[in-house]
Design an enzyme around this catalytic site. Structure first.
Site, PDB file in Angstrom:
ATOM      1  N   ILE A   1       0.861  -1.324   0.075  1.00  0.00           N
ATOM      2  CA  ILE A   1      -0.141  -0.115  -0.063  1.00  0.00           C
ATOM      3  C   ILE A   1       0.990   1.285  -0.001  1.00  0.00           C
ATOM      4  CG2 ILE A   1      -1.635   1.403   1.301  1.00  0.00           C
ATOM      5  CD1 ILE A   1      -3.097  -1.102   2.353  1.00  0.00           C
ATOM      6  N   ASP A   2       0.976   2.042  -1.261  1.00  0.00           N
ATOM      7  CA  ASP A   2       1.717   3.106  -0.980  1.00  0.00           C
ATOM      8  C   ASP A   2       0.496   4.213  -0.688  1.00  0.00           C
ATOM      9  OD1 ASP A   2       3.661   5.049  -1.634  1.00  0.00           O
ATOM     10  OD2 ASP A   2       3.097   5.394  -3.562  1.00  0.00           O
TER      11      ASP A   2
ATOM     12  N   HIS B   1       6.095  14.832   3.332  1.00  0.00           N
ATOM     13  CA  HIS B   1       6.836  14.058   2.403  1.00  0.00           C
ATOM     14  C   HIS B   1       7.418  14.818   1.236  1.00  0.00           C
ATOM     15  CE1 HIS B   1       4.086  10.339   3.545  1.00  0.00           C
ATOM     16  NE2 HIS B   1       4.921  10.895   4.542  1.00  0.00           N
TER      17      HIS B   1
ATOM     18  N   SER C   1       0.284   9.089  -2.813  1.00  0.00           N
ATOM     19  CA  SER C   1       0.480   7.591  -3.448  1.00  0.00           C
ATOM     20  C   SER C   1       0.812   7.889  -4.825  1.00  0.00           C
ATOM     21  CB  SER C   1      -0.591   6.676  -3.397  1.00  0.00           C
ATOM     22  OG  SER C   1      -1.722   6.819  -4.325  1.00  0.00           O
TER      23      SER C   1
ATOM     24  N   ASP D   1       8.564   3.182  -3.964  1.00  0.00           N
ATOM     25  CA  ASP D   1       7.688   4.501  -3.995  1.00  0.00           C
ATOM     26  C   ASP D   1       7.737   4.956  -5.598  1.00  0.00           C
ATOM     27  OD1 ASP D   1       6.583   4.568  -1.264  1.00  0.00           O
ATOM     28  OD2 ASP D   1       8.390   5.669  -0.458  1.00  0.00           O
TER      29      ASP D   1
HETATM   30  N1  LIG Z   1      10.255  12.429   4.692  1.00  0.00           N
HETATM   31  C1  LIG Z   1       9.727  11.906   3.734  1.00  0.00           C
HETATM   32  N2  LIG Z   1       9.829  12.215   2.667  1.00  0.00           N
HETATM   33  C2  LIG Z   1       9.611  11.816   1.270  1.00  0.00           C
HETATM   34  N3  LIG Z   1       8.851  10.745   1.407  1.00  0.00           N
HETATM   35  C3  LIG Z   1       8.433  10.100   2.391  1.00  0.00           C
HETATM   36  C4  LIG Z   1       8.942  10.600   3.763  1.00  0.00           C
HETATM   37  N4  LIG Z   1       8.354   9.813   4.570  1.00  0.00           N
HETATM   38  C5  LIG Z   1       7.687   8.879   4.084  1.00  0.00           C
HETATM   39  N5  LIG Z   1       7.912   9.029   2.822  1.00  0.00           N
HETATM   40  C6  LIG Z   1       7.202   7.981   1.689  1.00  0.00           C
HETATM   41  O1  LIG Z   1       6.036   8.868   1.263  1.00  0.00           O
HETATM   42  C7  LIG Z   1       5.294   7.760   0.630  1.00  0.00           C
HETATM   43  C8  LIG Z   1       4.056   8.194   0.408  1.00  0.00           C
HETATM   44  O2  LIG Z   1       3.854   9.265  -0.782  1.00  0.00           O
HETATM   45  P1  LIG Z   1       2.895  10.249  -0.854  1.00  0.00           P
HETATM   46  O3  LIG Z   1       3.057  11.392   0.087  1.00  0.00           O
HETATM   47  O4  LIG Z   1       3.245  10.693  -2.311  1.00  0.00           O
HETATM   48  O5  LIG Z   1       1.737   9.568  -0.587  1.00  0.00           O
HETATM   49  C9  LIG Z   1       5.375   6.610   1.920  1.00  0.00           C
HETATM   50  O6  LIG Z   1       4.976   5.512   1.259  1.00  0.00           O
HETATM   51  P2  LIG Z   1       4.208   4.558   2.035  1.00  0.00           P
HETATM   52  O7  LIG Z   1       2.799   4.983   2.343  1.00  0.00           O
HETATM   53  O8  LIG Z   1       4.078   3.259   1.225  1.00  0.00           O
HETATM   54  O9  LIG Z   1       4.641   4.270   3.304  1.00  0.00           O
HETATM   55  C10 LIG Z   1       6.948   6.714   2.269  1.00  0.00           C
HETATM   56  O10 LIG Z   1       7.612   5.786   1.786  1.00  0.00           O
HETATM   57 MG   LIG Z   2       5.052   3.935  -0.628  1.00  0.00          MG
HETATM   58 MG   LIG Z   3       3.706   1.338   1.477  1.00  0.00          MG
END
Ligand SMILES: Nc1ncnc2c1ncn2[C@@H]1O[C@H](COP(=O)(O)O)[C@@H](OP(=O)(O)O)[C@H]1O
Ligand SMILES: [Mg+2]
Ligand SMILES: [Mg+2]
Ligand SMILES: [Mg+2]
Length: 353
Positions: free
Chosen positions: A135-136, A240, A264, A294
């Site tokens: 799950i992203d 993120h 995601s 990712d």
């Molecule tokens: N400080 C950070 N900077 C960038 N990406 C990050 C982050 N902390 C977590 N993530 C990643 O951001 C993903 C989600 O991206 P988005 O913001 O585009 O939805 C997460 O995937 P998961 O949800 O699979 O853990 C995780 O891997």
């Molecule tokens: Mg992810």
């Molecule tokens: Mg994930």
């Protein structure tokens, strides 16, 4: 067609895992636990990882998998493990033939935990390695936003096959992006899309169903000629990617429309089918290193749809360095014809900081 079997198995495995994630999406209690890095993981993430790895190993026993999750915490939390097993054991595609192709159900709870742990490949530039994000956008999944089930096959560090299951995106490739994509998403009728790409063969979309998979229809990035009219996609989560940098870049490019925020790799899918134009992901923290799961599927799908994906230096993302995109700083995904202009604006904004 190259990688025909790999594509089919990946599509079916993602479709089967999405049956489970959709069930969990509608549950109030999603069995959320906090990982060492404080990020959330749910019953849906663990279950989807088990189902997909079991399908890969059934068909390609010597392939490796770089999967986001691991089962060690579950081995100490028997209640959570049995909750996951209760869901996983009953997940089936709607047609017996497709289900048999994936090896049928996982046989026991112990095998489910073992399957999750088979996602422990170190990655690298040799051989066949799958990158799996079960799950992203887990935070979006928990919030009722967008999320994606993401799977890509790399051969010698190069992404050959990419599949994204996005249960909460519209089926219709021409549906415009809306402002509530990050918060009030549903998987009701008309929602759920499966994006796929094979290197050199273009990208497609099709409805995300319980199987069997059909032949998708080709998708293309937008034909935008004036960047000032672009729809920009960005994360919902401020931690993120840098929304401040995105706002400055948009201003420099003359973009007046608000960015569309969604969680995601649904962002990559949206750019690939031209519903959005740009996806920018600029770092907020110097010490965060992006993970290959990712980006691997989304990167290929956008490029095969006529887009260009680079970091802020203009280099392609490098999936061959291990579990992370070591040295990467940021992601810029756009239609190929406007990439140079967007990259220049990104570099000017970053240089002025
Ligand atoms: N400080 C950070 N900077 C960038 N990406 C990050 C982050 N902390 C977590 N993530 C990643 O951001 C993903 C989600 O991206 P988005 O913001 O585009 O939805 C997460 O995937 P998961 O949800 O699979 O853990 C995780 O891997
Ligand atoms: Mg992810
Ligand atoms: Mg994930
Ligand atoms: Mg995560």
């Amino acid at each position: 067609m190259a990688y025909e079997k790999e594509l089919k198995i990946a599509q079916l495995a993602v479709a089967r895992a999405a049956i489970l994630t959709k069930a969990v999406f509608h549950e109030k209690a999603k069995g959320t636990v906090s990982k060492d890095d404080k990020s959330p993981v749910t019953i849906g993430d663990f279950g989807a990882q088990a189902l997909i790895i079991a399908a890969i190993k059934h068909n390609f026993p010597s392939d490796e998998v770089v999967g986001e999750e691991e089962a060690s915490s579950l081995r100490d939390q028997k209640d959570l493990a049995s909750k996951i097993w209760n869901l996983v054991k009953d997940v089936k595609l709607s047609d017996a033939e497709s289900d048999a192709l994936l090896g049928g159900p996982i046989k026991s709870e112990a095998q489910m935990l073992d399957a999750i742990d088979m996602g422990n490949s170190a990655g690298g530039n040799k051989g066949r390695i799958w990158a799996l994000d079960p799950i992203d956008g887990t935070k979006g999944f928990l919030r009722g936003g967008q999320y994606a089930v993401c799977l890509a096959l790399m051969v010698d560090g190069d992404v050959k096959v990419g599949v994204l299951g996005c249960p909460n995106l519209p089926v219709d490739d021409s549906a415009p992006l809306t402002e509530d994509m990050g918060s009030a998403a549903t998987d009701a009728e008309g929602k759920g899309v499966l994006f796929s790409a094979v290197q050199g063969e273009g990208a497609t979309s099709q409805p995300l169903t319980k199987g069997p998979v059909a032949k998708g229809q080709p998708i293309h990035v937008s034909k935008i000629s004036k960047v000032s009219e672009a729809v920009m996609c960005e994360s919902v989560e401020p931690g993120h990617s840098s929304k401040g940098d995105n706002a400055l870049i948009a201003e420099k490019l003359g973009i007046t429309g608000k960015p569309v925020q969604m969680d995601s790799q649904a962002k990559y899918g949206s750019v690939a089918r031209g519903a959005g134009d740009l996806y920018l992901r600029l770092p907020v923290r110097k010490d965060y290193i992006e993970k290959i799961w990712d980006h691997a599927a989304g990167d290929l799908i956008v490029r095969e749809a006529g887009g260009q994906v680079t970091d802020v230096t203009g280099k392609r993302l490098n999936f061959s360095l291990g579990r992370t995109l070591t040295e990467n700083k940021g992601v810029i995904a756009t239609p190929a014809n406007v990439h140079a202009e967007v990259l220049k604006a990104v570099q000017e904004v970053l240089a002025a900081k």
